[in-house]
Design a protein around this motif. Structure first.
Motif, PDB file in Angstrom:
ATOM      1  N   LEU A  57      74.040  89.967  -3.667  1.00 42.35           N
ATOM      2  CA  LEU A  57      73.998  88.747  -2.852  1.00 42.35           C
ATOM      3  C   LEU A  57      73.069  88.940  -1.651  1.00 42.35           C
ATOM      4  O   LEU A  57      72.277  88.044  -1.313  1.00 42.35           O
ATOM      5  N   LYS A  58      73.151  90.091  -1.035  1.00 36.89           N
ATOM      6  CA  LYS A  58      72.269  90.415   0.098  1.00 36.89           C
ATOM      7  C   LYS A  58      70.806  90.384  -0.336  1.00 36.89           C
ATOM      8  O   LYS A  58      69.946  89.824   0.360  1.00 36.89           O
ATOM      9  N   LEU A  59      70.531  90.961  -1.510  1.00 37.13           N
ATOM     10  CA  LEU A  59      69.168  90.979  -2.032  1.00 37.13           C
ATOM     11  C   LEU A  59      68.687  89.575  -2.393  1.00 37.13           C
ATOM     12  O   LEU A  59      67.546  89.201  -2.089  1.00 37.13           O
ATOM     13  N   LEU A  60      69.553  88.793  -3.017  1.00 39.77           N
ATOM     14  CA  LEU A  60      69.194  87.428  -3.410  1.00 39.77           C
ATOM     15  C   LEU A  60      68.853  86.570  -2.203  1.00 39.77           C
ATOM     16  O   LEU A  60      67.848  85.836  -2.200  1.00 39.77           O
ATOM     17  N   ARG A  61      69.648  86.664  -1.155  1.00 39.38           N
ATOM     18  CA  ARG A  61      69.387  85.869   0.050  1.00 39.38           C
ATOM     19  C   ARG A  61      68.112  86.329   0.757  1.00 39.38           C
ATOM     20  O   ARG A  61      67.375  85.501   1.311  1.00 39.38           O
ATOM     21  N   ALA A  62      67.855  87.621   0.730  1.00 42.44           N
ATOM     22  CA  ALA A  62      66.619  88.124   1.331  1.00 42.44           C
ATOM     23  C   ALA A  62      65.405  87.602   0.561  1.00 42.44           C
ATOM     24  O   ALA A  62      64.393  87.214   1.168  1.00 42.44           O
ATOM     25  N   GLN A  63      65.508  87.558  -0.770  1.00 45.21           N
ATOM     26  CA  GLN A  63      64.409  87.042  -1.586  1.00 45.21           C
ATOM     27  C   GLN A  63      64.212  85.548  -1.353  1.00 45.21           C
ATOM     28  O   GLN A  63      63.074  85.069  -1.262  1.00 45.21           O
ATOM     29  N   ASN A  64      65.314  84.809  -1.270  1.00 45.12           N
ATOM     30  CA  ASN A  64      65.214  83.369  -1.020  1.00 45.12           C
ATOM     31  C   ASN A  64      64.599  83.081   0.348  1.00 45.12           C
ATOM     32  O   ASN A  64      63.807  82.144   0.504  1.00 45.12           O
ATOM     33  N   LEU A  65      64.979  83.888   1.330  1.00 36.65           N
ATOM     34  CA  LEU A  65      64.425  83.719   2.670  1.00 36.65           C
ATOM     35  C   LEU A  65      62.927  84.001   2.681  1.00 36.65           C
ATOM     36  O   LEU A  65      62.141  83.281   3.311  1.00 36.65           O
TER      37      LEU A  65
END
Length: 249
Positions: free
Chosen positions: A231-239
């Motif tokens: 989840l942390k990685l996904l949000r960083a990618q989306n950002l």
């Protein structure tokens, strides 16, 4: 694969912390006691059901033909044990997923992922439905594949069933507080094989004596770390993706 080993190592680290000592044992003790009571109260019906299952996989007549009573009794008790253990494991995992996961999520998230915003994409109802589905398919795997025991291929059944149970039961709960509904779907879809791999790895521990007492909590912790890491990685990618058009100007 690195996420699987990272989650497993983090779960082991958390397992030895004193804060979770009180929640390690009681789920499996409750499950053992529950099925002992059920087995005692419904002893005759349970015995008839097991005998019927033995007949279905082709060993019932063979057991009845054994001349030595103690050999026949020992084999039957062993087979009863093989039925009893999956029921205890399944019940313990369900208790852990429904009643203990929130406490574990708070412990792990507050210490290791404090920056993750909680979107509450999951729900208690969703968790219960997911647990029932996981339980139903787990039982179905055992029942449908019983004939494989007669041809020697049954050795793979416990591991396949445990892998399915673990990944189906814990992937949703691990993300339900922090991820949105779409994030849960995305992470589960993009990491299908990794979730199965983690399910199999944690499932192996369930069949190691003594360590299997710790297996439900360890499994829950591993899936929490796996889910929140992704989840942390996904949000960083989306950002990062959302910032690209502005950077191009």
């Amino acid at each position: 694969m690195s996420f699987i080993f990272k989650a497993s190592a983090s779960a082991f680290r958390d397992l030895v912390r004193f804060k979770i000592a009180w929640i390690i044992i009681w789920p499996i003790m409750v499950s053992i006691l529950l099925w002992l009571i059920i087995g005692f109260v419904f002893q005759n019906s349970f015995s008839e059901l097991v005998v019927m299952l033995f007949d279905q996989i082709g060993i019932g007549e063979w057991l009845r033909d054994i001349q030595s009573d103690w050999v026949s009794s020992a084999i039957q008790n062993l087979l009863y044990f093989m039925v009893y253990v999956p029921l205890v494991i399944m019940t313990t995992l369900m208790i852990t997923a429904i009643f203990i996961m929130p406490a574990l999520i708070n412990l792990v998230a507050n210490r290791d992922y404090p920056e993750l915003k909680r979107e509450y994409g999951g729900s208690i109802a969703g968790s219960v439905v997911n647990a029932i589905l996981a339980c139903g398919v787990f039982i179905l795997i055992w029942v449908v594949t019983l004939p494989l025991w007669a041809v020697g291929a049954g050795i793979i059944i416990p591991f396949a069933a445990a892998a399915f149970m673990n990944q189906q039961l814990f992937r949703y709960d691990a993300l339900s507080e922090h991820a949105s509904k779409q994030e849960i779907k995305t992470i589960c879809a993009e990491n299908r094989y990794s979730l199965w791999g983690l399910g199999l790895l944690t499932g192996l521990i369930q069949f190691i004596p003594i360590l299997n007492l710790l297996a439900p909590i360890y499994t829950a912790l591993a899936f929490i770390h796996f889910g929140l890491d992704h989840l942390k990685l996904l949000r960083a990618q989306n950002l990062l993706n959302s910032s690209l058009p502005a950077d191009n100007h």
